[in-house]
Structures are given as structure tokens and as C-alpha cells.
Write a protein that holds these residues in place. Structure first.
Motif, PDB file in Angstrom:
ATOM      1  N   VAL A 115     -14.678 -29.676  14.797  1.00 49.07           N
ATOM      2  CA  VAL A 115     -15.870 -30.199  14.132  1.00 49.07           C
ATOM      3  C   VAL A 115     -15.546 -31.576  13.540  1.00 49.07           C
ATOM      4  O   VAL A 115     -14.391 -31.995  13.519  1.00 49.07           O
ATOM      5  N   HIS A 116     -16.596 -32.252  13.072  1.00 49.01           N
ATOM      6  CA  HIS A 116     -16.417 -33.506  12.356  1.00 49.01           C
ATOM      7  C   HIS A 116     -16.672 -33.278  10.868  1.00 49.01           C
ATOM      8  O   HIS A 116     -17.608 -32.575  10.497  1.00 49.01           O
ATOM      9  N   LEU A 117     -15.813 -33.865  10.063  1.00 47.07           N
ATOM     10  CA  LEU A 117     -15.950 -33.772   8.611  1.00 47.07           C
ATOM     11  C   LEU A 117     -16.160 -35.161   8.044  1.00 47.07           C
ATOM     12  O   LEU A 117     -15.584 -36.121   8.542  1.00 47.07           O
ATOM     13  N   VAL A 140     -11.826 -25.871  13.423  1.00 43.97           N
ATOM     14  CA  VAL A 140     -12.143 -24.738  12.555  1.00 43.97           C
ATOM     15  C   VAL A 140     -11.941 -23.458  13.361  1.00 43.97           C
ATOM     16  O   VAL A 140     -12.078 -23.457  14.590  1.00 43.97           O
ATOM     17  N   ARG A 166     -17.535 -32.628   3.746  1.00 46.35           N
ATOM     18  CA  ARG A 166     -18.753 -31.969   4.229  1.00 46.35           C
ATOM     19  C   ARG A 166     -18.737 -31.964   5.757  1.00 46.35           C
ATOM     20  O   ARG A 166     -18.196 -32.871   6.382  1.00 46.35           O
ATOM     21  N   TYR A 167     -19.338 -30.928   6.342  1.00 47.65           N
ATOM     22  CA  TYR A 167     -19.510 -30.909   7.800  1.00 47.65           C
ATOM     23  C   TYR A 167     -20.570 -31.927   8.184  1.00 47.65           C
ATOM     24  O   TYR A 167     -21.613 -32.015   7.537  1.00 47.65           O
ATOM     25  N   ASP A 169     -21.990 -31.746  11.176  1.00 50.39           N
ATOM     26  CA  ASP A 169     -22.938 -30.857  11.846  1.00 50.39           C
ATOM     27  C   ASP A 169     -22.545 -29.428  11.453  1.00 50.39           C
ATOM     28  O   ASP A 169     -21.646 -28.832  12.048  1.00 50.39           O
ATOM     29  N   ASN A 170     -23.197 -28.911  10.427  1.00 45.94           N
ATOM     30  CA  ASN A 170     -22.820 -27.644   9.779  1.00 45.94           C
ATOM     31  C   ASN A 170     -22.723 -26.472  10.767  1.00 45.94           C
ATOM     32  O   ASN A 170     -23.727 -26.074  11.348  1.00 45.94           O
ATOM     33  N   ASP A 177     -23.700 -28.151   3.193  1.00 50.60           N
ATOM     34  CA  ASP A 177     -22.743 -28.563   4.253  1.00 50.60           C
ATOM     35  C   ASP A 177     -21.292 -28.621   3.770  1.00 50.60           C
ATOM     36  O   ASP A 177     -20.461 -29.359   4.322  1.00 50.60           O
ATOM     37  N   ALA A 179     -17.502 -28.161   3.231  1.00 52.16           N
ATOM     38  CA  ALA A 179     -16.349 -27.707   4.031  1.00 52.16           C
ATOM     39  C   ALA A 179     -15.102 -27.567   3.162  1.00 52.16           C
ATOM     40  O   ALA A 179     -14.171 -26.838   3.518  1.00 52.16           O
ATOM     41  N   PRO A 193     -11.644 -25.962   7.369  1.00 50.91           N
ATOM     42  CA  PRO A 193     -11.015 -26.552   8.576  1.00 50.91           C
ATOM     43  C   PRO A 193      -9.490 -26.643   8.443  1.00 50.91           C
ATOM     44  O   PRO A 193      -8.943 -26.553   7.345  1.00 50.91           O
TER      45      PRO A 193
END
Lengths: 220, 80
Positions: A115-117, A140, A166-167, A169-170, A177, A179, A193
Motif C-alpha cells: 500500500v501507499h502511506l 501490509v 495515513r493510508y 487508499d484505505n 485512514d 495506519a 504496515p
């Protein structure tokens, strides 16, 4: 600098964590067993991922009541850096070292992907190697990553700049959001993550490396 | 002495498992279900026969371990 990785029955990411810390710091962390009552004197305590006690009762609930957690709470109170990743984040919440709780993913599925954070604050010894607003990649792998806290707690986390990541894209339904979050004194970080899995080219990226470099530099 | 601790999700807390069960009941043809919320039941046998003391102990157990009071409520009953 000295660090400790705490292992519970059912932990399974401790090897990745130990390898990451050793590679970045040049020092092998001490492994601490859950039934121990005392910690060696260290500058960084890490609770790695896994499925402590098979996620019985609630993820992290049993581990959070183990003897070693009282020692970790004492060290955290003294200002020692504590990092909890994945199951480690769940344990820190269950132990009350961080507010809120991690519930079943909103989509009910176990999520194992990258994912992207977004780095939300650089004001901590874990995140000051990034820039504010920087988007980083991170794997994750969790079934219970859906962060929940009451409105008052959420407001405090926001007002006190304690949301670390935060994510973008949750993936799991986490409120706001979220993380990863910091403790009131900013020396405890919990995040779902796995930054320890993106620290060398062989992993496919280096996005997790600044977190460890900053944390290890802070205590060196 | 037998006791029962019931742990339920607080109102407003998202319960994806309850939602999935609700959907499955619908698939089985059970009509008219407004909602399903999943909880936990702990049947605990307590030594001794001081119901008041047992209840106080069980309340403490529920608050400290059986329930996470961020998201859950609990109820303690002495059942026999």
C-alpha cells in the motif's frame, strides 16, 4: 546502540525485524521472551508482527497482559523508544500504551499487499527521516487492521499531531485512514504496515529504511 | 458457582462479521432480519459461594481482559 525484539508465542515477523535492525545498525538486537519480567537496558524496544496466542480473544489481547508488557510500559514511561508493527501495534493498543483498538478489516478479508502511506508528521524519532506529506510504499499483511477510537481520542490524536501515517487508499476501513499513531510522549509508535520489509534493493524498495535509520540514529 | 459474562459491541461500532452473518441468513431464506450483531459469551465456574464477591471479581475480569471497553460492553450474571 542497543535494541530488543520481543517475542511471544505466535510471533512470526521477528526474524525480518531482527535482520532489518542488524542490517541498518550493524548491531544484532537482543531477543526477549514474553515471560521475562525484565528487559535488558536498551534504547529501542520492538514488538514485531505475527499472531501472538493465535489472536485468541482479540488480536494482541493475551500478549498485552504478559509479564514483559509491564516492563515495556515502565521503559516507555522513561522515554525509551518503542515500535510496534502489525500485531505489535495491536498489542500496544490492548496494553493501553496507545489509545484505540484494531478491529476486523471492514471487508473481512485478510489483506496481504503493498500500500501507499502518507507521512503525516515528522515530529518523532521514527518519522523525522521523511518529509511531511511524503508518500511511501509499504507492505501490509493483516486481518485486523481496522483502527477505531472514540471521537474524543481521534480529536486528540489530530490536535496533538500524533497520527504518524495515513493510508493513501484505505485498505481496511480504519477510521480517518489511520495506519500508525504515536503516544502522547511521541516515543511509542504503532503501525499496521511493515517498514522492515522494504529496507534493501532485494526487497524491491527502500521506503522503510528512513524509519529505522531515524530511530536508530536518535538513540545512537 | 456458575457465572456468565456476555460481551457485546457498543452501539455504533462497525461489525463486519455481524453484517456477513446477516447476509448469510438472508441467503438461507430467513426474512425479516433487521440486523445482526455478533458478541461473545464466557461461561465461568467460580469456586466458593459468595455471589457478591464473585460478581465483583468477574466485573474486574471483564473490564481488564474479557472485554475491550473501547468498543465493547459487558454484562456479568451469576447463573447458578
Amino acid at each position: 546502540m542497543k535494541s530488543a525484539v520481543v517475542v511471544f508465542p505466535g510471533s512470526n515477523r521477528e526474524r525480518d525485524m531482527i535482520a532489518a535492525i542488524e542490517k541498518i545498525s550493524g548491531h544484532r538486537p537482543v531477543t526477549v521472551w514474553h515471560g521475562d519480567h525484565d528487559l535488558p537496558k536498551v534504547d529501542l524496544i520492538v514488538i514485531p508482527g505475527g499472531f501472538s496466542y493465535g489472536d485468541y480473544l482479540r488480536s494482541g489481547a493475551i500478549a498485552a497482559r504478559e509479564p514483559i508488557m509491564a516492563a515495556i510500559a515502565r521503559e516507555a514511561e522513561r522515554g525509551v523508544a518503542v515500535l510496534g508493527v502489525c500485531n505489535g501495534f495491536q498489542i500496544l493498543c490492548e496494553a493501553g500504551l496507545l489509545p484505540g483498538v484494531l478491529m476486523r478489516n471492514a471487508g473481512l478479508k485478510f489483506i496481504c499487499k503493498e500500500v501507499h502511506l502518507r507521512v503525516e508528521t515528522t515530529a518523532s524519532q521514527f518519522t523525522n527521516g521523511y518529509t511531511k506529506g511524503q508518500v511511501i510504499r509499504s507492505p501490509v499483511a493483516h486481518g485486523d487492521g481496522n483502527y477505531r477510537a472514540d471521537d474524543e481520542t481521534l480529536k486528540r490524536l489530530n490536535d496533538e499531531d500524533r497520527i504518524a501515517f495515513r493510508y493513501v487508499d484505505n485498505p481496511n476501513g480504519s477510521i480517518d485512514d489511520i495506519a500508525g499513531i504515536l503516544s502522547e510522549k511521541r516515543n511509542v509508535l504503532g503501525m499496521m504496515p511493515h517498514p522492515e520489509n522494504l529496507i534493501e534493493p532485494l526487497n524491491g524498495g527502500l521506503d522503510g529504511r528512513p524509519l529505522f535509520e531515524a530511530a536508530l540514529k536518535a538513540v545512537a | 458457582m456458575k457465572a456468565r459474562v456476555t460481551v457485546t459491541l457498543k452501539n455504533g461500532v462497525l461489525d463486519p462479521q455481524g453484517k456477513a452473518i446477516e447476509g448469510a441468513l438472508g441467503s438461507l431464506g430467513f426474512d425479516g432480519i433487521a440486523s445482526v450483531r455478533q458478541g461473545k459469551v464466557f461461561d465461568i465456574e467460580v469456586e466458593g459461594n459468595d455471589a457478591g464477591k464473585a460478581k465483583a471479581e468477574l466485573e474486574a475480569m471483564a473490564a481488564r481482559l474479557l472485554a475491550n471497553t473501547v468498543i465493547e460492553n459487558y454484562r456479568v450474571e451469576i447463573v447458578g
